[in-house]
Motif scaffolding. Sequence first.
Motif: not given
Length: 595
Positions: A511-521
């Motif tokens: 799931t997208s999470d722009f605020g998490h460093a490990d999550q791809p946009m």
Amino acid sequence: MKFPVSTFAPTVQLNPLTFEWSDYYLFGLLLSLSLFVGLYFAIFDKQNSTSEYLYGGKHMHYFPVAISILASFLSGITYLGVPTEVYYHGTQYFAATIAALLIGLASAYITMPVFHKLQVCSCHEYLEMRFSKTIRVFASALYTISLFVYIPVVVYIPALAFSQVTGLDLHVITPFFCTICIIYTTLGGIKAVVWTDTLQFIFTISSLATVLTLGLMAVGGLENAWKIAEKGGRIKFFDMNPNPLDRNTFWAMSVGMTFTMLSRFGLGQKYIQRYLAIEKESDVKKAILLTSIGWAMLQVGCVYAGIVMYAHYHDCDPYKAQLVKRTDQTLPYFVMDIAGHVFGLPGIFLAGLMSSALSTMSASLNTLSGTIYENFIDRWMCDGPRKDARAANIMKLTSFIVGLMTIGLIFIIERLGTVFEMAHSLNSATEGPLLGLFILGMLFPCVGKKGAISGACTALLFMAWLVGGTQWHIMHKRIHNPALPTSVDNCPYPLNETLKGSEITTLPPITSDFGHADQPMILFQIAILYFTLIGSIITILVACFVSWLVGETEETGKVNPDHVSPIIREYLPPRDASVELSATNIHIKRTESGQ
């Protein structure tokens, strides 16, 4: 090399299978016939001019040309990849048959009439006529790089399967196969390519049909295979989920595949070149029709092969049972499992598998030699009575050198585990801007050269960022395409207890999470089948805006009607008389120079 086999009956022991002398005989027969065809055209039908070497004198019959293009479509990636795709992700790939028919219509009535009318030396020459020489060189470079990366991937995958079944060293197999392909392609030109493709296609189709027949017998018929696949969740045709992050949907497999394959089939030099070897436009349309229908039927056959393969292994997955190291080795294992005891059948299968690779390689080598010469060497050649003969020899030498470089690239691919994915990503990054350029040229007469190059460069930069970012996240396992569950519960041999009673583990959708460093946009999660569509849309939008901004839209009346598609031609404004006269003079000069 002995190959383990399972009949998936608890009372049956595993029996070793070997690649017999009959299999080597059939395989050797195919290679010998291919080499003979190339030598025949080199000796008895001299390829001593550009027209003969690249276009067969433009008197080829439409039927062998259509078969040749079909053979190129049925590459090792398709032959191994589609059944494996169905095995692990279901039958949604069937929607790609819609793409095959749409591309056939688009090619027959939108793109090919333009190329055939102009009788261009290459599809990239059209871009120079429509826009500028700079755009021609730009497009030629993108196409050359894309094809250069694609060839070794196509050869490596079947060679790997052949090596595992026979026990022969991969480092010996690939140079041997490639050398034979290089010889008959270099000596025989496009005629050797077309006729060897036709011969190899017979082997490939015979192999696929035999595998389907024996597979259906092994699982108790099509009805039983269908029931097992349906119970396992593999039967799904109309997943209308519009989410662009999911590639296993009707929209991704139909719309996404249409644009992806249009850039290759409808506008790829490898196919345009062979269509231009046909003299009459009506015969070109017949060839396109045969190719489209045949391609759709081949995809249906590969889908059914995946269904049958799953029905056979639904309770003992070879990959999870650690009988194969990669999922794309499942089909070769399946063939050796159900048909290894049949006299000569493994040889026919592997001959068909390697045929699909050689047909793609031969067509690509011939196309690359012509593309490199026409776009990068011809301008430096001096005019004279022997120029055409020298050009043919240069293209033969280029084909030979490119073939040797391909062999080297295969060994690099072996050492880089993600090159297979990278090659497809690179193709999608370059094909979007290329497709956009041709669409602009044929369907948007209001766009000029400044708009076209601006749109293509913008799309290329964006797609390079998108593809590179997506690939980086895939390498770090932050993006994963979940497979449907498989089982090893009923394998008839001892397995690690941690494997039994479990299913293939897959990562949950990200799931997208722009605020998490490990999550791809979210852009990096878009299904790769949409990449060509995205690249072409960016090219078109930016080009239209820039052309409007710099005033190129006011020059629509100067566009040569022959440079746009027939479906747009009637809507063009009246053409300036001065431009008409200039175009006539250019045509006369081209005719006098023999182009």
